[in-house]
Structures are given as structure tokens and as C-alpha cells.
Design a protein around this motif. Structure first.
Motif, mmCIF file in Angstrom:
data_model
loop_
_atom_site.group_PDB
_atom_site.id
_atom_site.type_symbol
_atom_site.label_atom_id
_atom_site.label_comp_id
_atom_site.label_asym_id
_atom_site.label_seq_id
_atom_site.Cartn_x
_atom_site.Cartn_y
_atom_site.Cartn_z
ATOM 1 N N ILE A 237 0.735 -1.034 -0.072
ATOM 2 C CA ILE A 237 0.050 -0.081 -0.174
ATOM 3 C C ILE A 237 0.719 1.371 0.042
ATOM 4 O O ILE A 237 0.219 2.361 -0.108
ATOM 5 C CB ILE A 237 -1.064 -0.021 1.210
ATOM 6 C CG1 ILE A 237 -0.216 0.074 2.607
ATOM 7 C CG2 ILE A 237 -2.020 -0.928 0.970
ATOM 8 C CD1 ILE A 237 -1.023 0.427 3.729
ATOM 9 N N THR B 246 -2.589 5.775 -2.907
ATOM 10 C CA THR B 246 -3.099 6.999 -2.233
ATOM 11 C C THR B 246 -4.665 7.202 -2.288
ATOM 12 O O THR B 246 -5.270 6.494 -2.853
ATOM 13 C CB THR B 246 -2.492 8.396 -3.059
ATOM 14 O OG1 THR B 246 -2.931 8.425 -4.265
ATOM 15 C CG2 THR B 246 -0.933 8.496 -3.002
ATOM 16 N N GLY B 247 -5.048 8.008 -1.403
ATOM 17 C CA GLY B 247 -6.674 8.304 -1.375
ATOM 18 C C GLY B 247 -7.456 7.087 -1.239
ATOM 19 O O GLY B 247 -7.173 6.326 -0.454
ATOM 20 N N PRO B 248 -8.485 7.040 -2.084
ATOM 21 C CA PRO B 248 -9.487 6.093 -2.205
ATOM 22 C C PRO B 248 -8.800 4.859 -2.108
ATOM 23 O O PRO B 248 -9.400 3.902 -1.257
ATOM 24 C CB PRO B 248 -10.628 6.299 -3.070
ATOM 25 C CG PRO B 248 -10.205 7.570 -3.323
ATOM 26 C CD PRO B 248 -8.961 8.098 -3.169
ATOM 27 N N ARG C 194 -5.749 3.559 -1.205
ATOM 28 C CA ARG C 194 -5.042 3.231 0.011
ATOM 29 C C ARG C 194 -6.152 2.865 0.984
ATOM 30 O O ARG C 194 -6.133 2.132 1.733
ATOM 31 C CB ARG C 194 -4.237 4.234 0.467
ATOM 32 C CG ARG C 194 -3.496 3.903 1.620
ATOM 33 C CD ARG C 194 -2.513 5.218 2.110
ATOM 34 N NE ARG C 194 -1.762 4.831 3.325
ATOM 35 C CZ ARG C 194 -0.789 4.396 3.426
ATOM 36 N NH1 ARG C 194 -0.170 4.271 2.144
ATOM 37 N NH2 ARG C 194 -0.074 4.025 4.553
ATOM 38 N N ALA C 195 -7.189 3.933 1.513
ATOM 39 C CA ALA C 195 -8.214 3.306 2.300
ATOM 40 C C ALA C 195 -9.056 2.124 2.069
ATOM 41 O O ALA C 195 -9.181 1.334 3.027
ATOM 42 C CB ALA C 195 -9.382 4.663 2.394
ATOM 43 N N ALA C 196 -9.211 1.720 0.806
ATOM 44 C CA ALA C 196 -9.845 0.428 0.401
ATOM 45 C C ALA C 196 -9.031 -0.730 0.848
ATOM 46 O O ALA C 196 -9.556 -1.522 1.467
ATOM 47 C CB ALA C 196 -10.575 0.542 -1.066
ATOM 48 N N MET D 256 -6.572 -0.773 3.141
ATOM 49 C CA MET D 256 -6.557 -0.693 4.418
ATOM 50 C C MET D 256 -8.038 -1.323 5.447
ATOM 51 O O MET D 256 -7.753 -2.039 6.142
ATOM 52 C CB MET D 256 -6.361 0.834 4.970
ATOM 53 C CG MET D 256 -4.925 1.299 4.882
ATOM 54 S SD MET D 256 -3.476 0.349 5.560
ATOM 55 C CE MET D 256 -3.840 0.307 7.261
ATOM 56 N N ASP D 257 -8.900 -1.012 4.570
ATOM 57 C CA ASP D 257 -10.345 -1.570 5.002
ATOM 58 C C ASP D 257 -10.198 -3.078 4.945
ATOM 59 O O ASP D 257 -10.535 -3.946 5.779
ATOM 60 C CB ASP D 257 -11.409 -0.910 4.434
ATOM 61 C CG ASP D 257 -11.735 0.466 4.840
ATOM 62 O OD1 ASP D 257 -11.087 0.967 5.795
ATOM 63 O OD2 ASP D 257 -12.461 1.242 4.354
#
Length: 76
Positions: free
Chosen positions: A6, A10-12, A14-16, A18-19
Motif C-alpha cells: 500500500i 493514495t486516497g481512496p 489506500r483507504a480501500a 486498509m479496510d
């Protein structure tokens, strides 16, 4: 299953990622807990007494700690 790096996300994205990692970790810990409980039950049924089979987690997290039954007891 592949490992996702990861660091370059970046942004969405990376968030996805991590989730997904958080959900997979929770699923793995839950699965380990069920397996450890089943293994202990089989151990007791086979006459080998209670054993603490647990997966240590991060210090201070308080998850998946041993139960209060004394090691070697035959109660289930």
C-alpha cells in the motif's frame, strides 16, 4: 492470496486496501479463536485435560487472552 503493497497507493485506493486488511485480520482472529476452542474441546474429550490455546495479539489489546480455567482441568 497476494500481498498488496500500500506504500504506493493514495486516497481512496489506500483507504480501500486498509479496510480490506482490517477485515481480513479480524476474520483471521475470529477463525483462530473458533479453531482453538474446538481443539480444546477435543483435547478434553480425549482425556488430555484443558489446554490454553490462544493467539497473542498486540500488547494492551486484550483480545484472545486465555480463559480462566486452570491448565490441566477436565471441566468443559
Amino acid at each position: 492470496m497476494s500481498v498488496i503493497d500500500i506504500r504506493g497507493l493514495t486516497g481512496p485506493a489506500r483507504a480501500a486496501a486498509m479496510d480490506l486488511a482490517v477485515r481480513q485480520r479480524a476474520d483471521a482472529l475470529f477463525t483462530w479463536s473458533i479453531g482453538a476452542t474446538a481443539l480444546d474441546a477435543v483435547n478434553i474429550d480425549a482425556g488430555h485435560s484443558h489446554q490454553h490455546v490462544f493467539l497473542p495479539t498486540s500488547p494492551g489489546e486484550g483480545a484472545l487472552t486465555p480463559d480462566t480455567e486452570p491448565e490441566g482441568s477436565h471441566d468443559s
